[in-house]
Design a protein around this motif. Structure first.
Motif, short mmCIF file in Angstrom:
data_model
loop_
_atom_site.label_atom_id
_atom_site.label_comp_id
_atom_site.label_asym_id
_atom_site.label_seq_id
_atom_site.Cartn_x
_atom_site.Cartn_y
_atom_site.Cartn_z
N ARG A 123 -8.62 -5.55 -0.36
CA ARG A 123 -7.82 -5.32 0.84
C ARG A 123 -6.93 -6.54 1.12
O ARG A 123 -7.37 -7.68 0.96
CB ARG A 123 -8.76 -5.08 2.03
CG ARG A 123 -8.08 -4.93 3.38
CD ARG A 123 -9.13 -4.98 4.48
NE ARG A 123 -8.54 -4.88 5.81
CZ ARG A 123 -8.64 -3.81 6.58
NH1 ARG A 123 -9.30 -2.74 6.16
NH2 ARG A 123 -8.09 -3.78 7.77
N GLU A 135 -2.90 -2.92 2.96
CA GLU A 135 -2.79 -2.32 1.64
C GLU A 135 -4.00 -2.72 0.80
O GLU A 135 -4.83 -3.54 1.24
CB GLU A 135 -1.49 -2.75 0.95
CG GLU A 135 -0.22 -2.24 1.60
CD GLU A 135 0.00 -0.74 1.41
OE1 GLU A 135 -0.78 -0.10 0.65
OE2 GLU A 135 0.94 -0.20 2.01
N THR A 136 -4.11 -2.18 -0.41
CA THR A 136 -5.20 -2.50 -1.33
C THR A 136 -4.64 -2.66 -2.73
O THR A 136 -3.82 -1.83 -3.18
CB THR A 136 -6.26 -1.39 -1.34
OG1 THR A 136 -6.72 -1.15 0.00
CG2 THR A 136 -7.45 -1.77 -2.21
N ASP A 138 -4.63 -2.57 -6.86
CA ASP A 138 -5.21 -1.61 -7.80
C ASP A 138 -6.27 -2.31 -8.65
O ASP A 138 -6.61 -3.48 -8.41
CB ASP A 138 -4.13 -0.95 -8.64
CG ASP A 138 -3.37 -1.93 -9.53
OD1 ASP A 138 -3.86 -3.07 -9.76
OD2 ASP A 138 -2.28 -1.57 -10.03
N LEU A 143 -0.04 -4.74 -6.71
CA LEU A 143 0.44 -3.88 -5.63
C LEU A 143 1.95 -3.83 -5.70
O LEU A 143 2.61 -4.86 -5.82
CB LEU A 143 0.01 -4.43 -4.26
CG LEU A 143 0.60 -3.72 -3.04
CD1 LEU A 143 0.00 -2.33 -2.86
CD2 LEU A 143 0.38 -4.55 -1.76
N ASN A 230 3.82 2.82 6.11
CA ASN A 230 3.12 1.85 5.28
C ASN A 230 1.71 1.65 5.80
O ASN A 230 1.47 1.66 7.01
CB ASN A 230 3.86 0.51 5.27
CG ASN A 230 5.16 0.56 4.50
OD1 ASN A 230 6.23 0.60 5.08
ND2 ASN A 230 5.09 0.57 3.18
N ASN A 232 -2.60 1.70 3.93
CA ASN A 232 -3.50 2.47 3.10
C ASN A 232 -4.58 3.11 3.96
O ASN A 232 -5.48 2.44 4.47
CB ASN A 232 -4.14 1.56 2.04
CG ASN A 232 -5.04 2.31 1.08
OD1 ASN A 232 -5.28 3.51 1.24
ND2 ASN A 232 -5.52 1.62 0.07
N THR A 233 -4.49 4.42 4.14
CA THR A 233 -5.44 5.12 5.01
C THR A 233 -6.85 5.15 4.42
O THR A 233 -7.80 5.48 5.13
CB THR A 233 -4.97 6.56 5.27
OG1 THR A 233 -4.81 7.24 4.01
CG2 THR A 233 -3.66 6.57 6.02
N GLU A 234 -7.00 4.82 3.14
CA GLU A 234 -8.32 4.79 2.52
C GLU A 234 -9.09 3.52 2.85
O GLU A 234 -10.30 3.45 2.66
CB GLU A 234 -8.19 4.93 0.99
CG GLU A 234 -7.52 6.21 0.53
CD GLU A 234 -8.29 7.44 0.96
OE1 GLU A 234 -9.53 7.43 0.88
OE2 GLU A 234 -7.65 8.42 1.40
N PRO A 238 -7.68 0.68 8.83
CA PRO A 238 -6.40 0.16 8.34
C PRO A 238 -5.41 -0.08 9.47
O PRO A 238 -5.43 0.59 10.50
CB PRO A 238 -5.91 1.29 7.43
CG PRO A 238 -6.49 2.53 8.04
CD PRO A 238 -7.85 2.11 8.53
#
Length: 320
Positions: A123, A135-136, A138, A143, A230, A232-234, A238
């Motif tokens: 994160r 954001e996160t 990969d 990113l 913008n 990241n909902t995961e 967030p």
């Protein structure tokens, strides 16, 4: 067939001199406006009076420390067998190199690229001129994200939760041709920006929102504005940022763009107080800020929409 609307005006409490028009729209109306697909419906269909809308002066705080521009991380290597003798010293791994680049793209947007191969699936928080979102990386620690610029000399801070991070900057002279409105919040608050361009009603071609966001091409050709989101909902809790951008210098239309903020009553926010912050950039580099605290109705109102008029100022656009 002519649509009918059931709305109920509610009483709001203001902590600063900004008027907020606030209505609750029944889920049947929401279905007419947004379509029936996937919309929850309130059990009893009742319209509720709602109180407790407050604009505050509190800052939107992510509680994430900003990194120094030369921040690095040094980690001890893991033991491969027995611990070393007391007089020995464990080896120190090389510093984690984190790099970030920013370059301008069409419609006063900026493409950010981060490389942190030692921090995969981590994160991080992106900070830019008051806008902030989560954001996160990969699984390679990378990113790539496109962000609306909020300053012609745009600086972006990308901060990991351990204090490491990187800074990237670029020039975006095209920003002077755009009006930009940001709405940002934390978690599943359910906020949305709605822009109704030049007299458009809900569901018309000129109604721009997350369900009909358009893209950058619409702004480049002068057709109208577009919505980006913008965050990241995961990620857990967030930070989210939604932005409406309008090409004031290239618009082929003149008139008013009506702006409103809406929040759907959901299982995630019902009965809670939710917070948001609005940032508005028009005609100058100065950003106007408003903070909002909203008391959401109880869970028997799930499926209804809260509409906040006048939190955002309508745009006045001259035809070019």
């Amino acid at each position: 067939m002519k649509r009918t609307k059931e709305i109920l005006t509610a009483v709001g409490t203001l902590a600063c001199a900004v008027g907020i028009g606030f209505v609750m729209q029944h889920s049947e109306v929401a279905e007419q406006r947004y379509g029936a697909s996937g919309l929850p419906v309130a059990d009893n269909g009742a319209l509720l009076e709602v109180e407790g809308i407050t604009l505050t002066s509190a800052e939107f705080d992510s509680e994430i420390a900003l990194p120094e521009t030369d921040a690095q991380v040094v980690k001890a290597s893991a033991p491969q067998s027995l611990p070393p003798a007391p007089e020995s010293h464990s080896a120190v791994a090389p510093a984690c190199e984190i790099t970030a680049e920013a370059r301008p793209v069409a419609a006063a947007m900026v493409k950010l690229a981060l490389d942190a191969n030692c921090l995969p699936n981590e994160r991080l928080t992106v900070h830019h001129n008051g806008m902030i979102f989560t954001e996160t990386t990969d699984d390679q620690g990378q990113l790539v994200v496109t962000v609306p610029a909020l300053a012609q000399e745009a600086v972006f801070i990308l901060a990991f939760s351990n204090g490491d991070g990187a800074v990237a900057q670029t020039s975006v002279p095209e920003l002077s041709d755009y009006h930009r409105v940001v709405l940002q919040w934390k978690g599943e608050a359910g906020f949305e920006i709605h822009a109704r361009e030049f007299g458009a009603d809900y569901g018309d071609k000129g109604h721009v929102w997350s369900g009909a966001p358009r893209d950058m091409a619409a702004a480049v050709t002068g057709e109208g504005g577009f919505i980006t989101r913008n965050g990241n909902t995961e990620a857990a809790e967030p930070l989210m940022a939604e932005v409406y951008s309008f090409p004031a210098a290239a618009s082929t239309h003149g008139g008013t763009v009506a702006l409103s903020v809406e929040a759907e009553v959901s299982e995630a926010n019902c009965g809670l107080e939710i917070e948001a912050q609005a940032l508005e950039l028009r005609d100058s580099d100065k950003i106007e800020t408003q903070n909002l605290t909203l008391a959401v109705p109880e869970c028997d109102a799930v499926g209804n929409f809260l509409v906040l008029n006048n939190l955002l100022q309508d745009l006045k656009v001259a035809q070019n």
